[in-house]
Design an enzyme around this catalytic site. Structure first.
Site, PDB file in Angstrom:
ATOM      1  N   SER A 117       0.820  -1.214   0.000  1.00  0.00           N
ATOM      2  CA  SER A 117       0.000   0.000   0.000  1.00  0.00           C
ATOM      3  C   SER A 117       0.851   1.259   0.000  1.00  0.00           C
ATOM      4  CB  SER A 117      -0.924   0.011   1.214  1.00  0.00           C
ATOM      5  OG  SER A 117      -1.790  -1.108   1.161  1.00  0.00           O
ATOM      6  N   CYS A 118       2.154   1.114   0.216  1.00  0.00           N
ATOM      7  CA  CYS A 118       3.055   2.265   0.140  1.00  0.00           C
ATOM      8  C   CYS A 118       3.105   2.764  -1.312  1.00  0.00           C
ATOM      9  CB  CYS A 118       4.459   1.888   0.591  1.00  0.00           C
ATOM     10  SG  CYS A 118       4.611   1.644   2.366  1.00  0.00           S
ATOM     11  N   LEU A 119       3.608   3.984  -1.478  1.00  0.00           N
ATOM     12  CA  LEU A 119       3.628   4.584  -2.802  1.00  0.00           C
ATOM     13  C   LEU A 119       5.038   5.033  -3.172  1.00  0.00           C
ATOM     14  CD1 LEU A 119       1.648   5.499  -5.103  1.00  0.00           C
ATOM     15  CD2 LEU A 119       1.700   7.759  -4.049  1.00  0.00           C
TER      16      LEU A 119
END
Lengths: 418, 173
Positions: free
Chosen positions: B37-39
Site C-alpha cells: 500500500s506504500c507509494l
C-alpha cells in the site's frame, strides 16, 4: 516502575542513534562500507535470550560496564570468523585462525570503539553522561560465558529489556550484534524521566509475555492437530520497533500468508507467513490430492482454489487459537475477521497493515513468533501487531495475579470456516 | 534482515526503504522493494537528468508532528522534499515531471475503509497538482505488490509485479 510509549520511543531512538555512530566508526577503522540493519527493543525472558544466543557458532564479545545515567552492561558480539576478518583489515600481516595477544587486543579495541559509539549515541539522545569501564574480551559459544557473571543477569524467568542492533558491512562478512542490559533500578529512573503519560506498570509486561507465550503455544498445537505435522515454537519475542522497521524484517521473497484484523481490547492485525515450500507441504498434508503426485517440489507455481482454502482454513483456526490464548490471559473476548489470502513479496503483504496503523502511531509492539517442525518444512512466522492505545488499555485492565491461572483451550467447534 | 542480490558487473542500486527518499543524477538506479500500500514517487527533470525517488507510507504529513524529521514518510512532504533537493542539485522546477507506482489494496478489512493504498495515491496526485508538477505516468492500485527501479538519467520507472502464478510482470513507465 512504569513505562509508556514516549519513553520507549526515546529508547528506540537511542538505539538507532547509537547504532549509526557505531557503524560510522567501524567504517572509519576498517574502510569497509557498513550500514545499520535491524534495531529492536526486545522484552525477553532470560531463557529466551540464552536460546536466541545459542547457535553453535563460536563468538567473541567485548563487554563494558556502564555507570552514570544508565547502569548495566553493553556487549558487542561478533561471530568468531567475522572478528578474525576484522583483525585482518586492521593488522594487515595477520592471518590468524586463533586469537593471539595481538589479535585479541585488536578485537577488544574495535569492540570498545563500537560500544563507545552506541553509548555516545544514547548519551546524546538522553542529553546526559554515561560512564564506561575498561573493556573485557569474552570468547565462547554459549550465552553463559557472556551473561552469567553479570551482576544483574536475567534469570530464566526474568523479563529483561534488551537492545539489539545489527550492523552489517556491504559485500563482506563483518556484521555484529549489540546487546544492552540495563539494570532495573537505573532503567526505572530513566523511564520515569521520559514518561509523559500515565503509562503501564512494568510488572504488567509479565502479562504481555504470558499472552505471547499462550498465543504461540496455541498456534503450534492447532497446526499440529490440523496438519499432522509435529510443530513447536522455535523463537518468541516481544519487540518494540518503529513501524517502518517491521517490513525490514520480513524476507523479501515470495511468501504465502493469511491475514486477519481482530477486534476487541486489544484490536489490531495478525499475519501468518509461510515460505512457499512450507505452504505446499501444508496443502499436501491437509488435502493430499491437491498437488497431484504429492511431491511438494513439483507442485504448480500458484495455489489452486483447494490449496488456497486449505491454507486459509489453517490460518483461521490458528488465529482463533492465538487470540483465544490472548483473550484468556486478558479475561476478555477478541473477535477476528475472515482470513485474507496473500501470495506475494513478503514486504508487500505487511506494509498495508503498517500503513493503516501509521495513521495513529509511530511505534508498535510486535509479537514475533517462529513455528517450525522437525524433519518437514513448516516454517511459519507469526506477526501480531496490536493497536497501541488498545494494548495499553488492555494491559492496564490486566490483573497480574490471575495470569498464572488462565486456562488456554482453543475450541475448534466455534470456528466459522467460511 | 534484508539482503539484496546483485547481477555480476551491474552497479548496486541504491535502496530506498520505507519513509526514505533519495536524489541522484545520471545513471544511478534507485530501487524500492516490495511496495504494497506504500507509494513510490519518482520525480525527474529530463533536461538536467536529476531525479529522485521517495517510498512514502502515509498520505498527509502536514497533519503529522514528525514530518520535519521524516519528510519521506508522507506523500505530500516527500514530494516537496524531493523537489527542493533536486532544485538544490541544479534541476529546473518548471521542467520536473512525476511518475508514481504502488498504492495497492491487498486486504479488504473493515478498518481499512476505502483502502489505505488508495489514500496515498490521492494524496500524491493532489500535491503534484497543487505544485504544478505534471503526473506523466502511473501504475497504481490493484491487489499485487510492486518493486520499482528508477533511473533519473532516462526518467525510466520500471515496475515489477510478482504475479500469483509465479511469473514476474514488468511495466516500463
Amino acid at each position: 516502575m512504569k513505562l509508556d510509549v514516549n519513553a520507549l520511543g526515546t529508547f528506540y531512538r537511542m538505539a538507532r542513534e547509537g547504532a549509526g555512530l557505531a557503524a560510522g566508526r567501524l567504517t572509519h577503522m576498517t574502510d569497509v562500507e557498513t550500514r545499520v540493519g535491524v534495531t529492536k527493543l526486545n522484552f525477553m525472558r532470560g531463557r529466551e535470550i540464552r536460546r536466541d544466543f545459542e547457535d553453535p557458532t563460536e563468538k567473541v564479545g567485548v563487554r563494558v560496564e556502564l555507570g552514570g545515567a544508565i547502569e548495566g552492561y553493553s556487549i558487542v558480539v561478533f561471530d568468531r570468523e567475522n572478528a578474525l576478518r576484522i583483525v585482518e583489515t586492521i593488522v594487515s600481516e595477520s592471518d590468524a585462525e586463533e586469537f593471539d595477544e595481538m589479535s585479541r587486543s585488536a578485537v577488544t579495541e574495535v569492540g570498545h570503539i563500537m560500544n563507545s559509539g552506541f553509548i555516545d549515541g544514547w548519551a546524546d539522545v538522553l542529553e546526559t553522561v554515561i560512564d564506561v569501564s575498561t573493556p573485557e574480551f569474552v570468547e565462547g559459544a554459549s550465552a553463559d560465558v557472556f551473561f552469567n557473571d553479570l551482576e544483574e543477569a536475567p534469570d530464566d524467568d526474568d523479563l529483561a529489556l534488551l537492545f539489539q542492533s545489527h550492523i552489517e558491512a556491504v559485500d563482506t562478512e563483518v556484521g555484529f550484534s549489540h546487546y544492552l542490559f540495563p539494570e532495573r533500578e537505573s532503567m526505572s529512573q530513566v523511564l520515569e524521566q521520559l514518561r509523559d503519560s500515565g503509562g503501564i506498570e512494568y510488572d504488567k509486561l509479565e502479562g504481555f509475555d504470558r499472552m505471547a507465550e499462550r498465543g504461540a503455544e496455541e498456534v503450534a498445537n492447532t497446526a499440529t492437530t490440523l496438519t499432522g505435522i509435529d510443530t513447536s515454537v522455535e523463537i518468541r519475542r516481544l519487540n518494540f520497533v518503529s513501524l517502518e522497521a517491521i517490513p525490514e524484517e520480513v524476507p523479501d521473497e515470495r511468501l504465502v500468508g493469511v491475514a486477519f484484523e481482530f477486534d476487541g481490547v486489544p484490536s489490531g492485525y495478525l499475519l501468518f507467513l509461510f515460505d512457499e515450500e512450507s505452504a505446499r507441504e501444508i496443502v499436501d498434508a491437509m488435502v493430499p490430492m491437491a498437488t497431484g503426485d504429492g511431491d511438494a517440489d513439483e507442485g504448480p507455481e500458484s495455489f489452486d482454489e483447494m490449496g488456497t482454502s486449505a491454507i486459509k482454513e489453517l490460518g483461521n483456526i490458528m488465529a482463533s487459537g492465538f487470540l483465544d490464548g490472548w483473550a484468556n490471559v486478558l479475561d476478555t473476548t477478541i473477535d477476528h475477521s475472515t482470513p485474507e489470502f496473500v501470495h506475494d513479496i513478503g514486504t508487500a503483504a505487511v506494509d498495508p497493515v503498517i500503513v493503516q496503523l501509521g495513521e495513529n502511531q509511530e511505534f508498535a509492539f510486535v509479537f514475533d513468533t517462529l513455528i517450525t517442525a522437525d524433519g518437514k518444512e513448516f516454517d511459519c512466522e507469526v506477526y501480531a501487531i496490536p493497536d497501541e492505545a488498545d494494548l495499553e488499555r488492555a494491559l492496564n485492565d490486566l490483573d497480574v495475579g490471575r495470569i498464572e491461572d488462565a486456562p488456554t483451550t482453543a475450541d475448534f467447534q466455534e470456528v466459522d470456516n467460511a | 534482515m534484508k539482503t539484496y542480490g546483485t547481477e555480476p558487473g551491474a552497479p548496486t542500486p541504491v535502496q530506498v526503504g520505507i519513509s526514505e527518499l533519495a536524489v541522484s543524477d545520471g545513471d544511478e538506479t534507485l530501487r524500492s522493494y516490495g511496495l504494497g500500500s506504500c507509494l513510490a514517487i519518482a520525480l525527474y527533470d529530463p533536461d538536467s537528468e536529476i531525479g529522485g525517488l521517495a517510498h512514502a507510507m502515509l498520505p498527509d504529513g502536514d497533519a503529522a508532528e514528525n514530518s520535519d524529521r521524516k519528510p519521506g514518510k508522507y506523500a505530500d512532504t516527500a514530494i516537496r522534499a524531493l523537489l527542493r533537493r533536486m532544485v538544490e542539485k541544479g534541476a529546473s522546477y518548471t521542467s520536473v515531471e512525476a511518475k508514481i507506482a504502488g498504492g495497492s489494496d491487498m486486504f479488504e478489512f473493515d478498518s481499512f475503509g476505502d483502502g489505505v493504498g488508495q489514500r496515498n495515491v490521492v494524496a500524491a496526485r493532489d500535491e503534484l497538482e497543487k505544485l504544478g508538477v505534471p503526473l506523466v505516468a502511473e501504475d497504481v492500485g490493484g491487489d499485487r505488490g510492486r518493486t520499482v527501479e528508477f533511473t533519473p538519467g532516462s526518467g525510466t520507472l520500471l515496475v515489477k509485479i510478482s504475479e500469483s502464478d509465479g511469473t514476474t510482470g514488468v511495466t516500463e513507465l
